[in-house]
Each structure stands twice: as C-alpha cells, then as structure tokens.
Design a protein around this motif. Sequence first.
Motif, PDB file in Angstrom:
ATOM      1  N   SER A  90      67.603 -31.689  77.190  1.00  0.00           N
ATOM      2  CA  SER A  90      68.345 -32.265  77.117  1.00  0.00           C
ATOM      3  C   SER A  90      68.110 -33.016  78.828  1.00  0.00           C
ATOM      4  O   SER A  90      68.161 -32.752  79.742  1.00  0.00           O
ATOM      5  CB  SER A  90      69.833 -32.110  77.414  1.00  0.00           C
ATOM      6  OG  SER A  90      70.816 -32.723  77.656  1.00  0.00           O
ATOM      7  N   THR A  91      68.056 -34.685  78.339  1.00  0.00           N
ATOM      8  CA  THR A  91      68.437 -35.668  79.500  1.00  0.00           C
ATOM      9  C   THR A  91      69.391 -35.746  79.182  1.00  0.00           C
ATOM     10  O   THR A  91      70.849 -35.333  79.355  1.00  0.00           O
ATOM     11  CB  THR A  91      67.385 -36.595  79.430  1.00  0.00           C
ATOM     12  OG1 THR A  91      67.777 -37.788  78.235  1.00  0.00           O
ATOM     13  CG2 THR A  91      65.950 -36.100  78.969  1.00  0.00           C
ATOM     14  N   LEU A  95      68.282 -35.598  73.942  1.00  0.00           N
ATOM     15  CA  LEU A  95      67.422 -35.047  73.751  1.00  0.00           C
ATOM     16  C   LEU A  95      66.126 -34.860  72.739  1.00  0.00           C
ATOM     17  O   LEU A  95      65.853 -35.652  72.460  1.00  0.00           O
ATOM     18  CB  LEU A  95      68.611 -33.633  72.457  1.00  0.00           C
ATOM     19  CG  LEU A  95      68.408 -32.636  72.253  1.00  0.00           C
ATOM     20  CD1 LEU A  95      69.171 -31.533  73.477  1.00  0.00           C
ATOM     21  CD2 LEU A  95      68.411 -31.831  70.708  1.00  0.00           C
ATOM     22  N   LEU A  96      65.730 -33.256  73.750  1.00  0.00           N
ATOM     23  CA  LEU A  96      63.706 -33.582  73.137  1.00  0.00           C
ATOM     24  C   LEU A  96      63.609 -32.175  72.389  1.00  0.00           C
ATOM     25  O   LEU A  96      64.211 -31.893  72.711  1.00  0.00           O
ATOM     26  CB  LEU A  96      62.728 -33.864  74.774  1.00  0.00           C
ATOM     27  CG  LEU A  96      63.293 -35.015  75.417  1.00  0.00           C
ATOM     28  CD1 LEU A  96      64.817 -35.801  76.015  1.00  0.00           C
ATOM     29  CD2 LEU A  96      61.874 -35.296  76.252  1.00  0.00           C
ATOM     30  N   ILE A  97      62.980 -32.558  71.786  1.00  0.00           N
ATOM     31  CA  ILE A  97      62.493 -31.212  71.097  1.00  0.00           C
ATOM     32  C   ILE A  97      60.981 -31.506  70.438  1.00  0.00           C
ATOM     33  O   ILE A  97      60.536 -32.028  70.634  1.00  0.00           O
ATOM     34  CB  ILE A  97      63.178 -31.851  69.264  1.00  0.00           C
ATOM     35  CG1 ILE A  97      64.832 -31.837  69.127  1.00  0.00           C
ATOM     36  CG2 ILE A  97      63.322 -30.654  68.318  1.00  0.00           C
ATOM     37  CD1 ILE A  97      65.233 -32.224  67.913  1.00  0.00           C
ATOM     38  N   LEU A 117      60.225 -35.238  69.191  1.00  0.00           N
ATOM     39  CA  LEU A 117      61.337 -35.866  68.528  1.00  0.00           C
ATOM     40  C   LEU A 117      61.986 -36.615  70.063  1.00  0.00           C
ATOM     41  O   LEU A 117      62.391 -34.579  70.983  1.00  0.00           O
ATOM     42  CB  LEU A 117      61.195 -35.588  67.911  1.00  0.00           C
ATOM     43  CG  LEU A 117      61.147 -35.748  66.182  1.00  0.00           C
ATOM     44  CD1 LEU A 117      61.556 -34.724  65.090  1.00  0.00           C
ATOM     45  CD2 LEU A 117      60.295 -36.635  65.869  1.00  0.00           C
ATOM     46  N   THR A 118      62.462 -37.447  70.114  1.00  0.00           N
ATOM     47  CA  THR A 118      64.021 -37.350  70.786  1.00  0.00           C
ATOM     48  C   THR A 118      65.410 -38.167  70.571  1.00  0.00           C
ATOM     49  O   THR A 118      64.488 -38.988  69.485  1.00  0.00           O
ATOM     50  CB  THR A 118      63.221 -38.797  71.957  1.00  0.00           C
ATOM     51  OG1 THR A 118      62.493 -37.572  72.307  1.00  0.00           O
ATOM     52  CG2 THR A 118      64.484 -38.896  73.118  1.00  0.00           C
ATOM     53  N   SER A 173      62.794 -41.383  68.626  1.00  0.00           N
ATOM     54  CA  SER A 173      61.917 -41.674  69.037  1.00  0.00           C
ATOM     55  C   SER A 173      60.627 -40.879  68.759  1.00  0.00           C
ATOM     56  O   SER A 173      60.864 -39.244  69.356  1.00  0.00           O
ATOM     57  CB  SER A 173      61.845 -42.021  70.379  1.00  0.00           C
ATOM     58  OG  SER A 173      62.065 -42.369  71.739  1.00  0.00           O
ATOM     59  N   THR A 174      59.554 -40.949  69.596  1.00  0.00           N
ATOM     60  CA  THR A 174      58.250 -39.391  69.409  1.00  0.00           C
ATOM     61  C   THR A 174      57.341 -40.166  70.683  1.00  0.00           C
ATOM     62  O   THR A 174      57.533 -41.411  70.567  1.00  0.00           O
ATOM     63  CB  THR A 174      58.209 -39.105  67.843  1.00  0.00           C
ATOM     64  OG1 THR A 174      56.807 -38.168  68.205  1.00  0.00           O
ATOM     65  CG2 THR A 174      57.341 -40.662  67.041  1.00  0.00           C
ATOM     66  N   ASN A 175      56.548 -39.222  71.180  1.00  0.00           N
ATOM     67  CA  ASN A 175      55.146 -39.527  71.845  1.00  0.00           C
ATOM     68  C   ASN A 175      53.961 -39.665  70.939  1.00  0.00           C
ATOM     69  O   ASN A 175      53.031 -40.123  71.421  1.00  0.00           O
ATOM     70  CB  ASN A 175      54.851 -38.563  72.672  1.00  0.00           C
ATOM     71  CG  ASN A 175      55.527 -38.204  74.128  1.00  0.00           C
ATOM     72  OD1 ASN A 175      56.711 -39.495  74.178  1.00  0.00           O
ATOM     73  ND2 ASN A 175      55.893 -37.340  74.681  1.00  0.00           N
TER      74      ASN A 175
END
Length: 691
Positions: A90-91, A95-97, A117-118, A173-175
């Motif tokens: 968590s930023t 939230l980053l998954i 995923l963010t 968003s995604t990397n």
Amino acid sequence: MLIVWSFLVLFTLGYSSHIPSVVQSQPTTYRRPLPPFTFPAAISTVLPDPASFFSPSLLSNPLPTNSFFQNFVLNNGTQQEYIHPYLIKSTLSSLLISYPSLFGNASITYQIFNPDLTISVFNNPNPNKPHVISSFEDLSITLDIQPSLRFFFVQGSPFITCEILKSDKLYISTNHTINGFVPNSSKTKYRINLDNGQTWVLYSSSPIKLTHYNSNILSDEFCGIIRIAVLANSDSGFESVLDSYSSRYPVSGRALFKEQYDVEYKWVKKGSGDLLMLANALHLKLLDKSSIKVLNDFRYKSIDGDLVGIVGESWVLKTDPIPITWYSIKGVEKQSYPQTIKALVQDVKDLDASNISTTSSYFFGKLVARGARMALIAEEIGYPAVLPKIKKFLKGTIEPWLDGTFGSNGFLYDNSWGGLITKQGSNDSMGDFGFGIYNDHHYHIGYFLYGIAVLAKIDPIWGEKYKPQAYTLMADFMTLGRSVKQNSNLEYTRVRCFDFWKLHSWAAGLFEFIDGRNQESSSEAVNAYYSAALMGLAYGDTQLYKVGSLLTSLEIHAVQKWWHVEEDSRLYDANFTRENRMTGVLWSNKRDSALWWAPAECRECRLSINVLPLLPITEVLFSDVEYVKQLVNWTLPSLTREGVVEGWKGFTYALEGIYEKKIALKKIRTLTGHDDGNSLSNMLWWIFSRE
C-alpha cells in the motif's frame, strides 16, 4: 568488538530469538485510560505510535503486535505483506497487487514481488494521506485508502475485493503491457491479458465502463464492488469457477474455538451465491469435509504449497487431543532411578537464585524453567528430598518478577498497544531481544509460566497468593476475549502471537521486515502454550487448560508441516528440500536455512533451537520416528566440527535416543556441559523414559 562479542555469547548460550534491525520510534500520541493492573505502567521511548494507521475507533482497545498485516502499521506502512495468495503493498494513494513467483535454491526459498496491478482512484483529494486500518479480525483486515477506496483483505480469498465508497473513477495500471482487454456483454466482467503470461479477471457489482491505453485502465464514474483475481491456471474450467463464485464475498473472518479441540472459521459475507476460499496444506489435513466442497483442480501456488479451492459457508478444523502431562508419557525405567537421582541431587545442589547474573527476561526465564523441571523429575521418580530446595529456588527467582522487586528489570504494562514490556525494553528496542517491541513474548513468558505452574502445583498456597500476577502474565499472549478467565481487568490483544490462518505463532513483534513476520524457535512456541495448559492444570482452570491444549496441538501440527522437512516432502522447492531437514527462520514470505545467530552449516544449532526445552511434550512434537532418524542423520556430521557447543550435541543425542537409546545414552555420558535451560538429570530423565 562489542557486536562480535555479543554474537559469540548468544551463540554459546543458545539464544533462540532473532536479532532484528532497530526500529525508528515515533512519539506515542494516544494513550487510553490505564486499567487496574498488577504491574506498573510503562513509558516507552521506542514503541511506534499506533495512531498513525489505526482508525480512532480502534485505539481504545488492545492492538495486534504480531499479526499477518503488521507491516501495514509500521514506519510508513508501505512494506509488503502476504495475504494468501497475493503479495500486497500500500502506498499513500494506491494499492499494489502481485501474484508472486517462487524462487528457490538449496539455502533459501521465497516469493518475488512484482507489481502486476496497481489500483487507485482518479480523484483523490488527499494523495499524501496514509491508509487507515478501519477494522481487523483473526483472518482479515479492512484497509481504507481515503477517501473512496476500501479493501476487504481476507486470508485465502482468490479475489481482491474493493469497494468504491462514493462515485469516482477507478484507475488501474500495470508494469506489463496489456495484450488483451475483453468485456462481457453486460460490462460486469473484464478479461485482462498481460504480456508476462498472466490473465486477470475483473468483476463488478454493476456495469462499469473501462477503457485502456498502453498499460493503463480507467473507468467512468462508479460506486460499488470490484473483485479482481488472477487466473492461476489457463484451463477454461478455472475461469468458470471464478465466474460462478464472484458474487459472494467475505468482508471479515474470525476463528472460533469449539469444544472437542476444534476451530471454526466463520466469515461475514455479502453478495449472493456460495463462498469460495482457498485452503493451505495444513487446513486440508485438518478440515472436516462433511459440510464443504473441495475443488481439487482449483489451485494457486504459494510459499506454503498449493492453495486449494474450498466452497462452504464456514469451515471446521478438527485436531486430536494431545497429552498435556506433568510427567513423561510412558514413564521412567525404575532401574534407572539411582543414577537419575544422583544427577538430580547434584543439579539441585547447584541451584542458587542469588548466583544468577543474567537480568535478561529470556535467559532468566530459561533458568526458572530448568529448576522447575527438576521438581517434576523428583516427583516422577519418587525422590521428594530435593523439593524444599527447588521450591526455595523457584520462589527466589519468580517472585521478584511478579512483585516488581527484581531491580534492574521487570514487567511493565504498555497501554499504547496494550501489553507487557520490560524495563530494559522500554527504552531500548534491542533490550531483552526486542521484548519491549513485542518480540518473542510467548518464548520469554512461556518459561516463566512453566515455573509458575510447577510451583503452584507443589505449593498451592503460594499459587493462590500470586494467582493475579500469574494470570496477568499468561493473559499477555493467551487472551481469547470473554472466554478466557482472568483475575484482573487488564486488556490484551487476542492471542498475541498466534496466526489463525497459518495455525502457528509469529515472534517478530513491531519490527518491519520485507518478508513479514517470522519465527525461529518453533519448540519454544510449543512450550509457551503447553506451559499455559499446565498452569490450567495447576489452578484447576478447565478453560485455560483447554485453550492451552488446543493451541499446543495446532502449533505442533504446524511445526510438523512447515518446519520439519522430510526427505520426500514436496511442499518446498526441491533443492531446498534436498539440503534441509529443518527450516531455520520461517517467514511469512520466505524459508531460510540460516538462523539469526548461526549459519546454515551449523545444523546442530538448527536442530537444537527447534527441540529445546526438553519436555514431555517433546515426545509428541517428534512423534514421527522416521523423520527423527532423517533429522539426526542429517545433523550428526556437524557435531564433528571444531568448537561445537556441548549443549547442542545434547539435543541431537536426545533425539537419537528416540530410536537408539543405548547409543544415545553412551554419548550423553560424555557431555561436559548442557544448554543453560537443560541439565544432566533432565537428559537422563528423557533417555530413560524412551521405550
């Protein structure tokens, strides 16, 4: 030089707790009213401020200090946590998954975080405001990213469940590059294909319009429930399972202790249909399958082995009662009494509370328990002549810690988190090996409880006099809520160290680690709950006995599953399994062959720290004789190294005695010393109570 010397001392004495990094303390700004208490109030200079991340409504109650989500409330709250089957970060505003990949070799195995995923919202008026824990339970937390996003994290859910509290635009968003993006006809499901081979499925409680460009997805204004899951298997049947159960979601989960040594998982649920969750390998062993449906082909990979789909409104985990006994389970050979008595007389002769130099709550507790073992050995072999001196020793060592007269150390009550700390730990995060930051509570207190239980047994008048203090000490890590009898008004968090999902304890306290919570000495965790059960026996407290027995049983099941690595096990990476018969430090997100204080090649250290203290319950913990043979044969070559500590040799020989009694006894007689919590009389008691 001081650091080197300290490590040498710890190595020699057999320190079982880890040595964590120093925590940046924050001023404690919230203090709830101090309840009536036996121990004095603490003023800590090293504890972090719980008000930083917990909602104000939670601050008036005791707070978790060893939980599966602990990283979310430490420092800036951005360190990852493993909420099966996803790694979560968590930023401040998102939230980053990650559906993590596994890495393994001969010495270590762990999961790799990659932000697949963010999730955030487009209109966030407070981008610098940290997340807030608005509720928590045994198996779940609710995490709010202000002002619109609320995440229901429930251990074992294959879905990430998010509620958009007020109309806003969802931003994902995604990397990776999005290779495919396919909605269903009603726009309540989207299939998202990424270039790393992953496919994610998004479900919504009502139609939502999503558009994507490059690696970004944006929605129109939306208010409602979003559920996201990765397709862990490309088989079409896997996706149909997610489709079938996407409408029913848990918002919290609690573990209830039942009669007959059972634990029930109950979830607060919303939506329609049946509930789909995931079970780990130990759940599958203990699950009562009469009221659930097991989906054997629906699996997610994890550091804990495959997680398997379970459909059911609640689960019941059934354990068998285990023998919680004062004495050996099978009895001591009568022909061995004379030599055991000879060793016992000498060991008792050396007991002197005034000669103890340590002020450490851990090492002092070990010495208390060592003396208490002598009393029970004396009772079992019928030699009461030594009991008066043992009783004097136990009173002289235990009473100063209970009445606050120990001097340079002692127990205090911290009302910021709600629990016991020590004087030495109140202004030094490394004091008492982190006890003041809630590290290793069950280890330290467990040893004291063992001594208290034995002294209350042999001197009931003393037991009644110090019962309030004894129960206060026990309640620090044994509180279940209203169902646990307590003789004080103290408040403690629920079963402080125990993880109801993994079914074992954590020891890390309020230290932040990238791989989450950890525990090294599994046998000392067993000792803690075993000692609490013995205290229930000593005081005639049926409820305490039952709770202690159940937690002992669960801890043993978990140790045998996660720490004991059998040669043919497929739970961990094949390279790790080939080289290791015992896990070193076990983390939420990692398995390590090394200890905090010893390298991987020190196999006798790894064995010993997962055996001590040597007790009647040790026989249950190491009941698999074939595994014990594997473990001892794996360890014995390490004993030939120069400088191996005699005490560590002793624990290896003790296990060897389970199947090679005469050989082990011969080796034990050659020892020139024992671990500081052990003795020759205890070693002889053990070896002569083997078959």
